[in-house]
Write a protein that holds these residues in place. Structure first.
Motif, mmCIF file in Angstrom:
data_model
loop_
_atom_site.group_PDB
_atom_site.id
_atom_site.type_symbol
_atom_site.label_atom_id
_atom_site.label_comp_id
_atom_site.label_asym_id
_atom_site.label_seq_id
_atom_site.Cartn_x
_atom_site.Cartn_y
_atom_site.Cartn_z
ATOM 1 N N MET A 159 -9.782 11.712 -3.189
ATOM 2 C CA MET A 159 -8.391 11.944 -2.800
ATOM 3 C C MET A 159 -7.687 10.681 -2.323
ATOM 4 O O MET A 159 -6.569 10.741 -1.835
ATOM 5 C CB MET A 159 -8.336 13.004 -1.698
ATOM 6 C CG MET A 159 -8.726 14.404 -2.154
ATOM 7 S SD MET A 159 -7.518 15.106 -3.310
ATOM 8 C CE MET A 159 -6.104 15.333 -2.226
ATOM 9 N N ASP A 160 -8.337 9.538 -2.472
ATOM 10 C CA ASP A 160 -7.751 8.313 -1.927
ATOM 11 C C ASP A 160 -7.790 7.165 -2.933
ATOM 12 O O ASP A 160 -8.475 6.160 -2.728
ATOM 13 C CB ASP A 160 -8.497 7.908 -0.650
ATOM 14 C CG ASP A 160 -7.787 6.784 0.108
ATOM 15 O OD1 ASP A 160 -6.548 6.657 -0.051
ATOM 16 O OD2 ASP A 160 -8.470 6.043 0.839
ATOM 17 N N PRO A 161 -7.052 7.283 -4.056
ATOM 18 C CA PRO A 161 -6.961 6.158 -4.988
ATOM 19 C C PRO A 161 -6.366 4.936 -4.281
ATOM 20 O O PRO A 161 -5.580 5.075 -3.335
ATOM 21 C CB PRO A 161 -6.017 6.675 -6.079
ATOM 22 C CG PRO A 161 -6.089 8.165 -5.971
ATOM 23 C CD PRO A 161 -6.279 8.445 -4.508
ATOM 24 N N PRO A 162 -6.708 3.727 -4.720
ATOM 25 C CA PRO A 162 -6.301 2.525 -3.987
ATOM 26 C C PRO A 162 -4.895 2.028 -4.261
ATOM 27 O O PRO A 162 -4.480 1.014 -3.682
ATOM 28 C CB PRO A 162 -7.314 1.488 -4.476
ATOM 29 C CG PRO A 162 -7.598 1.900 -5.899
ATOM 30 C CD PRO A 162 -7.584 3.410 -5.870
ATOM 31 N N TYR A 163 -4.123 2.722 -5.091
ATOM 32 C CA TYR A 163 -2.919 2.095 -5.643
ATOM 33 C C TYR A 163 -1.771 1.944 -4.647
ATOM 34 O O TYR A 163 -1.024 0.962 -4.712
ATOM 35 C CB TYR A 163 -2.500 2.827 -6.916
ATOM 36 C CG TYR A 163 -3.531 2.597 -7.984
ATOM 37 C CD1 TYR A 163 -3.578 1.395 -8.671
ATOM 38 C CD2 TYR A 163 -4.519 3.548 -8.247
ATOM 39 C CE1 TYR A 163 -4.553 1.148 -9.616
ATOM 40 C CE2 TYR A 163 -5.496 3.311 -9.194
ATOM 41 C CZ TYR A 163 -5.517 2.109 -9.870
ATOM 42 O OH TYR A 163 -6.493 1.848 -10.783
ATOM 43 N N ARG A 164 -1.603 2.880 -3.726
ATOM 44 C CA ARG A 164 -0.544 2.692 -2.731
ATOM 45 C C ARG A 164 -0.804 1.423 -1.932
ATOM 46 O O ARG A 164 0.095 0.605 -1.704
ATOM 47 C CB ARG A 164 -0.436 3.890 -1.803
ATOM 48 C CG ARG A 164 0.765 3.819 -0.862
ATOM 49 C CD ARG A 164 0.812 5.004 0.094
ATOM 50 N NE ARG A 164 2.072 5.061 0.819
ATOM 51 C CZ ARG A 164 2.377 4.305 1.876
ATOM 52 N NH1 ARG A 164 1.503 3.404 2.322
ATOM 53 N NH2 ARG A 164 3.555 4.432 2.473
ATOM 54 N N ALA A 165 -2.059 1.248 -1.508
ATOM 55 C CA ALA A 165 -2.419 0.046 -0.756
ATOM 56 C C ALA A 165 -2.283 -1.206 -1.609
ATOM 57 O O ALA A 165 -1.849 -2.266 -1.119
ATOM 58 C CB ALA A 165 -3.844 0.175 -0.226
ATOM 59 N N LEU A 166 -2.623 -1.109 -2.890
ATOM 60 C CA LEU A 166 -2.469 -2.265 -3.772
ATOM 61 C C LEU A 166 -0.999 -2.629 -3.947
ATOM 62 O O LEU A 166 -0.646 -3.815 -4.032
ATOM 63 C CB LEU A 166 -3.102 -1.969 -5.134
ATOM 64 C CG LEU A 166 -4.629 -2.012 -5.194
ATOM 65 C CD1 LEU A 166 -5.136 -1.453 -6.516
ATOM 66 C CD2 LEU A 166 -5.145 -3.432 -4.980
ATOM 67 N N GLY A 167 -0.130 -1.610 -4.005
ATOM 68 C CA GLY A 167 1.296 -1.883 -4.090
ATOM 69 C C GLY A 167 1.808 -2.620 -2.866
ATOM 70 O O GLY A 167 2.576 -3.590 -2.971
ATOM 71 N N VAL A 168 1.386 -2.181 -1.685
ATOM 72 C CA VAL A 168 1.791 -2.852 -0.448
ATOM 73 C C VAL A 168 1.280 -4.286 -0.435
ATOM 74 O O VAL A 168 2.013 -5.234 -0.109
ATOM 75 C CB VAL A 168 1.277 -2.077 0.782
ATOM 76 C CG1 VAL A 168 1.529 -2.876 2.056
ATOM 77 C CG2 VAL A 168 1.946 -0.710 0.875
ATOM 78 N N ALA A 169 0.004 -4.461 -0.786
ATOM 79 C CA ALA A 169 -0.578 -5.813 -0.774
ATOM 80 C C ALA A 169 0.157 -6.740 -1.741
ATOM 81 O O ALA A 169 0.395 -7.917 -1.443
ATOM 82 C CB ALA A 169 -2.057 -5.739 -1.134
ATOM 83 N N ALA A 170 0.535 -6.214 -2.915
ATOM 84 C CA ALA A 170 1.212 -7.048 -3.904
ATOM 85 C C ALA A 170 2.569 -7.511 -3.400
ATOM 86 O O ALA A 170 2.907 -8.701 -3.491
ATOM 87 C CB ALA A 170 1.363 -6.291 -5.223
ATOM 88 N N ILE A 171 3.363 -6.597 -2.849
ATOM 89 C CA ILE A 171 4.710 -7.003 -2.440
ATOM 90 C C ILE A 171 4.670 -7.828 -1.159
ATOM 91 O O ILE A 171 5.509 -8.714 -0.954
ATOM 92 C CB ILE A 171 5.644 -5.782 -2.287
ATOM 93 C CG1 ILE A 171 7.105 -6.274 -2.219
ATOM 94 C CG2 ILE A 171 5.277 -4.910 -1.103
ATOM 95 C CD1 ILE A 171 8.119 -5.179 -2.401
ATOM 96 N N GLU A 172 3.698 -7.601 -0.299
ATOM 97 C CA GLU A 172 3.586 -8.418 0.914
ATOM 98 C C GLU A 172 3.327 -9.883 0.574
ATOM 99 O O GLU A 172 3.715 -10.772 1.337
ATOM 100 C CB GLU A 172 2.464 -7.889 1.802
ATOM 101 C CG GLU A 172 2.858 -6.690 2.641
ATOM 102 C CD GLU A 172 1.771 -6.275 3.608
ATOM 103 O OE1 GLU A 172 0.587 -6.637 3.362
ATOM 104 O OE2 GLU A 172 2.093 -5.606 4.601
ATOM 105 N N HIS A 173 2.676 -10.126 -0.544
ATOM 106 C CA HIS A 173 2.348 -11.500 -0.932
ATOM 107 C C HIS A 173 3.237 -12.016 -2.058
ATOM 108 O O HIS A 173 2.945 -13.064 -2.642
ATOM 109 C CB HIS A 173 0.877 -11.570 -1.341
ATOM 110 C CG HIS A 173 -0.083 -11.285 -0.233
ATOM 111 N ND1 HIS A 173 -0.611 -10.037 -0.007
ATOM 112 C CD2 HIS A 173 -0.562 -12.081 0.751
ATOM 113 C CE1 HIS A 173 -1.408 -10.074 1.046
ATOM 114 N NE2 HIS A 173 -1.389 -11.307 1.532
ATOM 115 N N ALA A 174 4.303 -11.292 -2.359
ATOM 116 C CA ALA A 174 5.204 -11.747 -3.421
ATOM 117 C C ALA A 174 5.841 -13.076 -3.037
ATOM 118 O O ALA A 174 6.270 -13.274 -1.899
ATOM 119 C CB ALA A 174 6.284 -10.703 -3.680
#
Length: 370
Positions: A159-174
């Motif tokens: 129930m916990d795919p990593p994609y929401r966290a990956l989205g946050v990590a990507a934009i935080e380091h944009a």
């Protein structure tokens, strides 16, 4: 920005003498060249963020304009997976974006936009008809996904795919500036035909100062190399040694020889997803034409393309850092940018596969193994 209408036939005839005398071999505007970085971030007003999950063998790429940007989309694959593309359709209210996301993970990857939207909304970025106390804006984050679920990574996420966290990590380091290609971001777990796919990017700056860039996650059914050779289909468009320096192939290919295309393709198990960006202030309708023309860049780099098994999607956006040149009819400028977008996207596809490496433990072959 006030929209300018296309010039009519009379206006075209009046302005044509000023621009229709090209120098031999150079077109009417002089020679262009790849931008300083040869990446989509050569387009002023744009940042790129990348995140990966090596355990799951997947990743996310986010394209973030400095300010809300006019945008469009064109979908050609037979099995697309998207979010908020309807918002970019002609006749709808909102035809601009706060970010665009390219993600691995198939349908699970669409959740990467949740993280990007939350991050933007927390900082007051998004669409609002009128600002009201206590009412957050609505960030517009169109998203496209590719299928990398069968690459051997651990997808037992319950129930916990990593994609929401990956989205946050990507934009935080944009960030603006240089970023890596190949096995990163949305291309981390991708496959291009029978070769390792990846994330590619390239740019072009015209002689009169317009910039076009592309970023692409290459996960195609089709092959990016000419059968029986090491040459990329996009070889005729190569600049310098940006993807090996081999140039075009002289081979003659049978119409049914797909070379290193994937064997036994699965529905929705492929897809090439991309974003085109320009600094020229085009409106959403003009950007749609650029996106349509850019699809031909995929056809020049991948064979076959737009199959029932692919979900090919191209976004286009404008950072509006420079006005449309007035020394030629506006439709001609759009045609120039669309043609450049197709070439830049072809080069990006080849660069993504050329730079790809195998993640730890992943089996397969890279272009360098040919």
């Amino acid at each position: 920005m006030k929209r300018r209408s296309f010039l009519g036939a009379a206006s075209w005839a009046a302005i044509a003498p000023a621009w229709s005398a090209p120098k031999p071999g150079l077109g009417p505007f002089g020679p262009g060249a790849p931008g300083p970085l040869n990446l989509i971030t050569d387009v002023a007003g744009l940042k790129i963020g990348l995140s990966n999950d090596a355990h799951a063998r997947t990743g996310v790429t986010v394209i973030v304009p400095d300010a809300r940007a006019a945008a469009a989309v064109d979908v050609r694959g037979g099995g697309p997976g998207t979010r908020e593309t309807d918002a970019l359709t002609a006749g709808n209210l909102v035809r601009s974006v706060d970010a665009i996301v390219l993600s691995g993970g198939s349908v699970y990857g669409l959740a990467s936009a949740d993280g990007v939207a939350a991050w933007l909304g927390a900082r007051g970025r998004g669409f609002s008809m009128a600002k009201q106390p206590g009412v957050p804006p609505s960030p517009i984050v169109p998203t496209a996904i590719l299928f990398d679920l069968a690459n051997g990574g651990d997808k037992a996420w319950g129930m916990d795919p990593p994609y929401r966290a990956l989205g946050v990590a990507a934009i935080e380091h944009a960030a603006a500036g240089a970023f890596p290609l190949g096995t990163v971001g949305a291309g981390y777990g991708a496959g291009a035909g029978s070769l390792k796919g990846g994330l590619g990017s390239a740019s072009w700056r015209t002689g009169d100062g317009m910039t076009v860039g592309a970023v692409v996650g290459v996960n195609s059914l089709g092959s990016v190399v000419v059968p029986g050779t090491h040459n990329f289909w996009a070889g005729a468009l190569e600049h310098g040694h940006e993807f090996g320096g081999l140039g075009p192939s002289s081979a003659h290919v049978d119409g049914e020889d797909w070379g290193l295309a994937k064997i036994n393709p699965g529905a929705r198990a492929n897809t090439t997803i991309a974003c085109i960006a320009t600094d020229v202030a085009l409106d959403a309708d003009e950007l749609r034409r650029v996106a349509i023309m850019a699809q031909d860049g995929l056809a020049r780099a991948i064979r076959p393309i737009h199959s029932p098994f692919d979900g090919d999607v191209i976004f286009a956006l404008s950072t509006a850092q420079r006005e449309v040149p007035t020394d030629a009819p506006r439709p001609f400028v759009v045609a120039r940018l669309g043609a450049l977008a197709a070439d830049v996207l072809s080069r990006s596809v080849a660069r993504g596969v050329y730079e790809a490496t195998l993640p730890p433990g992943m089996q397969g072959k890279t272009w360098r193994d040919l």
